[in-house]
Design a protein around this motif. Structure first.
Motif, PDB file in Angstrom:
ATOM      1  N   VAL A 117       0.830  -1.205   0.000  1.00 15.16           N
ATOM      2  CA  VAL A 117       0.000   0.000   0.000  1.00 15.16           C
ATOM      3  C   VAL A 117       0.864   1.254   0.000  1.00 15.16           C
ATOM      4  O   VAL A 117       0.603   2.215  -0.745  1.00 15.16           O
ATOM      5  CB  VAL A 117      -0.959  -0.001   1.213  1.00 15.16           C
ATOM      6  CG1 VAL A 117      -1.668   1.345   1.337  1.00 15.16           C
ATOM      7  CG2 VAL A 117      -1.987  -1.118   1.071  1.00 15.16           C
ATOM      8  N   GLY A 121       0.329   1.769  -3.560  1.00 13.15           N
ATOM      9  CA  GLY A 121      -0.988   2.350  -3.379  1.00 13.15           C
ATOM     10  C   GLY A 121      -2.054   1.283  -3.250  1.00 13.15           C
ATOM     11  O   GLY A 121      -1.812   0.106  -3.519  1.00 13.15           O
ATOM     12  N   PRO A 122      -3.269   1.671  -2.870  1.00 19.03           N
ATOM     13  CA  PRO A 122      -4.336   0.695  -2.663  1.00 19.03           C
ATOM     14  C   PRO A 122      -5.088   0.308  -3.936  1.00 19.03           C
ATOM     15  O   PRO A 122      -6.007  -0.513  -3.891  1.00 19.03           O
ATOM     16  CB  PRO A 122      -5.281   1.433  -1.700  1.00 19.03           C
ATOM     17  CG  PRO A 122      -5.099   2.884  -2.069  1.00 19.03           C
ATOM     18  CD  PRO A 122      -3.652   3.028  -2.476  1.00 19.03           C
ATOM     19  N   GLU A 123      -4.710   0.881  -5.072  1.00 16.32           N
ATOM     20  CA  GLU A 123      -5.447   0.629  -6.305  1.00 16.32           C
ATOM     21  C   GLU A 123      -5.245  -0.810  -6.802  1.00 16.32           C
ATOM     22  O   GLU A 123      -4.244  -1.457  -6.494  1.00 16.32           O
ATOM     23  CB  GLU A 123      -5.001   1.593  -7.417  1.00 16.32           C
ATOM     24  CG  GLU A 123      -5.190   3.059  -7.104  1.00 16.32           C
ATOM     25  CD  GLU A 123      -4.043   3.640  -6.294  1.00 16.32           C
ATOM     26  OE1 GLU A 123      -3.041   2.910  -6.124  1.00 16.32           O
ATOM     27  OE2 GLU A 123      -4.155   4.779  -5.831  1.00 16.32           O
ATOM     28  N   GLN A 124      -6.200  -1.252  -7.599  1.00 19.81           N
ATOM     29  CA  GLN A 124      -6.083  -2.564  -8.214  1.00 19.81           C
ATOM     30  C   GLN A 124      -5.154  -2.495  -9.428  1.00 19.81           C
ATOM     31  O   GLN A 124      -5.085  -1.490 -10.117  1.00 19.81           O
ATOM     32  CB  GLN A 124      -7.458  -3.082  -8.650  1.00 19.81           C
ATOM     33  CG  GLN A 124      -8.357  -3.451  -7.486  1.00 19.81           C
ATOM     34  CD  GLN A 124      -9.634  -4.109  -7.955  1.00 19.81           C
ATOM     35  OE1 GLN A 124     -10.169  -3.789  -9.023  1.00 19.81           O
ATOM     36  NE2 GLN A 124     -10.152  -5.044  -7.171  1.00 19.81           N
ATOM     37  N   HIS A 125      -4.450  -3.609  -9.670  1.00 18.84           N
ATOM     38  CA  HIS A 125      -3.543  -3.706 -10.806  1.00 18.84           C
ATOM     39  C   HIS A 125      -3.886  -4.956 -11.610  1.00 18.84           C
ATOM     40  O   HIS A 125      -4.333  -5.965 -11.059  1.00 18.84           O
ATOM     41  CB  HIS A 125      -2.090  -3.763 -10.330  1.00 18.84           C
ATOM     42  CG  HIS A 125      -1.630  -2.501  -9.673  1.00 18.84           C
ATOM     43  ND1 HIS A 125      -0.936  -1.508 -10.337  1.00 18.84           N
ATOM     44  CD2 HIS A 125      -1.788  -2.053  -8.395  1.00 18.84           C
ATOM     45  CE1 HIS A 125      -0.674  -0.514  -9.508  1.00 18.84           C
ATOM     46  NE2 HIS A 125      -1.178  -0.825  -8.320  1.00 18.84           N
ATOM     47  N   PRO A 218      -8.076  -8.511 -11.530  1.00 19.27           N
ATOM     48  CA  PRO A 218      -7.321  -7.407 -10.919  1.00 19.27           C
ATOM     49  C   PRO A 218      -6.936  -7.752  -9.481  1.00 19.27           C
ATOM     50  O   PRO A 218      -7.641  -8.494  -8.796  1.00 19.27           O
ATOM     51  CB  PRO A 218      -8.308  -6.232 -10.968  1.00 19.27           C
ATOM     52  CG  PRO A 218      -9.315  -6.605 -11.996  1.00 19.27           C
ATOM     53  CD  PRO A 218      -9.419  -8.096 -11.955  1.00 19.27           C
ATOM     54  N   ASP A 220      -5.242  -6.206  -5.688  1.00 18.12           N
ATOM     55  CA  ASP A 220      -4.771  -5.115  -4.834  1.00 18.12           C
ATOM     56  C   ASP A 220      -4.036  -5.710  -3.647  1.00 18.12           C
ATOM     57  O   ASP A 220      -3.918  -6.936  -3.523  1.00 18.12           O
ATOM     58  CB  ASP A 220      -5.919  -4.198  -4.398  1.00 18.12           C
ATOM     59  CG  ASP A 220      -6.990  -4.930  -3.602  1.00 18.12           C
ATOM     60  OD1 ASP A 220      -6.650  -5.770  -2.758  1.00 18.12           O
ATOM     61  OD2 ASP A 220      -8.187  -4.675  -3.838  1.00 18.12           O
TER      62      ASP A 220
END
Length: 293
Positions: A117, A121-125, A218, A220
Motif C-alpha cells: 500500500v 498504493g491501494p489501487e487494483q492492478h 485485478p 490489490d
C-alpha cells in the motif's frame, strides 16, 4: 443443447480452469505446510506480492505476465530462504514454532500488505496479456485463454515440481525432512538446509501463482485475504503433502464454486465449497491422497 445443460458444462469447464489457479496457489503451501510442517499463513500475501510486481514489470516492459512470473521465481526463492532462516533462528530451533511462529507469519503478511500500500498504493492492478481477450469456442463450451493459459502453465510447473520431489535426491530429502530429521542427519544431510531450500521453492511457487492471478483478475494489496481459507482448505482436502491430491482438491473446489455460482449466485459458492470440504473430511479425514497415521 438445453440451456441448463450448456450452463452446467460451461460452469464445469470454467471451474476446472479456476481450479488451475487454485492449484498454483496451493502447491507451494503444500510444501511448506504439508511437507515442512511450517504454517505459513502469509503464503497468499507472497502470491499477491508476486502479482503486483508482475503487473508493474508488465506495464514497464510489455513482457508476458507468465514469463515475468517465471523470471521472478529465483528472487522469490531467495526471499523465501531468507525468511526461513529468520523463522528457524528465532522460533523453530527453540521449539516455539506453534503459536509464536504462526504470529511471525501473521506479521510477515501484514508487513507485505502495508508495504504494498505504501509503495504502490491501494489501487487494483491488472496485466492485460495479449491472449487475455481471446476465447476459443467448442460447440457450446467457451474456453477463455486468460484462464486456460495460466492453468496450463500452473499444471506444467506442478508437474515439474512433482518430478523433482519424486526422482531427485534433494526432492526425496524434502519429502522426508518433516517425518524423520534424525534419519537425514545419519545420511550427513542438514535438515535446516533442506528446509531452507524447500521453503524457498514454496515461495517461488507463490510468485508463479501471482503471475497467473494477475492475468485472471485485478489484484490489490489485500487480495490475499480471499485465498487464505481456500488454499489451506485445498491442501488439507488433498492430503497435506500430496501435490497430486492438492491438484485434485483444487479442481474439485473450483468446479463446486463455479457451478454453484452459475446456478445459485456467487454468494453461495464459498459456503457450498467449504461444506464439501467438511463432507470430505468427515468421510476421509486424511484427505484425498493422505495416509492414515
Amino acid at each position: 443443447m438445453d440451456p441448463d445443460l450448456a450452463l452446467l458444462l460451461n460452469g464445469i469447464v470454467s471451474g476446472l480452469l479456476l481450479g488451475g489457479l487454485y492449484a498454483a496457489a496451493a502447491a507451494g503451501l503444500s510444501i511448506s505446510f504439508g511437507m515442512l510442517d511450517v504454517v505459513n499463513i502469509a503464503h497468499p500475501a507472497f502470491m499477491v506480492l508476486g502479482a503486483m510486481l508482475v503487473a508493474l514489470f508488465w506495464g514497464a516492459t510489455g513482457i508476458d505476465p507468465l514469463v515475468l512470473s517465471i523470471l521472478l521465481t529465483p528472487a522469490f526463492w531467495a526471499l523465501g530462504a531468507a525468511i526461513y532462516v529468520a523463522y528457524h533462528h528465532f522460533f523453530e530451533r527453540r521449539g516455539d514454532e506453534a503459536i509464536q511462529g504462526l504470529a511471525f507469519f501473521f506479521g510477515v503478511m501484514f508487513i507485505i500488505e502495508i508495504g504494498l500500500v505504501l509503495a504502490i498504493g491501494p489501487e487494483q492492478h491488472f496485466a492485460d496479456a495479449s491472449y487475455a481477450n481471446t476465447t476459443w469456442r467448442l460447440g457450446e463450451i467457451d474456453l477463455p485463454l486468460r484462464m486456460l493459459v495460466p492453468a496450463l502453465v500452473a499444471f506444467l510447473a506442478i508437474g515439474g515440481l512433482a518430478l523433482f520431489l519424486r526422482h531427485s535426491f534433494t526432492g526425496r530429502a524434502i519429502a522426508a525432512v518433516a517425518q524423520d530429521r534424525e534419519a537425514l542427519r545419519l545420511l550427513a544431510i542438514d535438515p535446516v538446509r533442506i528446509k531452507r531450500l524447500a521453503f524457498g521453492i514454496s515461495i517461488a511457487m507463490a510468485a508463479l501463482a501471482g503471475g497467473a492471478l494477475v492475468v485472471v483478475q485485478p489484484v490489490d494489496a489485500g487480495s490475499g485475504h480471499i485465498f487464505i481459507g481456500r488454499v489451506f482448505a485445498i491442501v488439507i482436502m488433498g492430503g497435506l503433502s500430496s501435490l497430486w491430491g492438492c491438484v485434485l482438491a483444487a479442481l474439485a473446489f473450483g468446479v463446486v464454486e463455479n457451478v454453484t455460482a452459475s446456478f445459485y449466485g456467487p454468494s453461495w459458492s464459498p459456503a457450498v465449497a467449504f461444506g464439501a470440504l467438511l463432507l470430505v473430511l468427515a468421510v476421509r479425514p486424511q484427505g484425498f491422497f493422505g495416509r492414515v497415521a
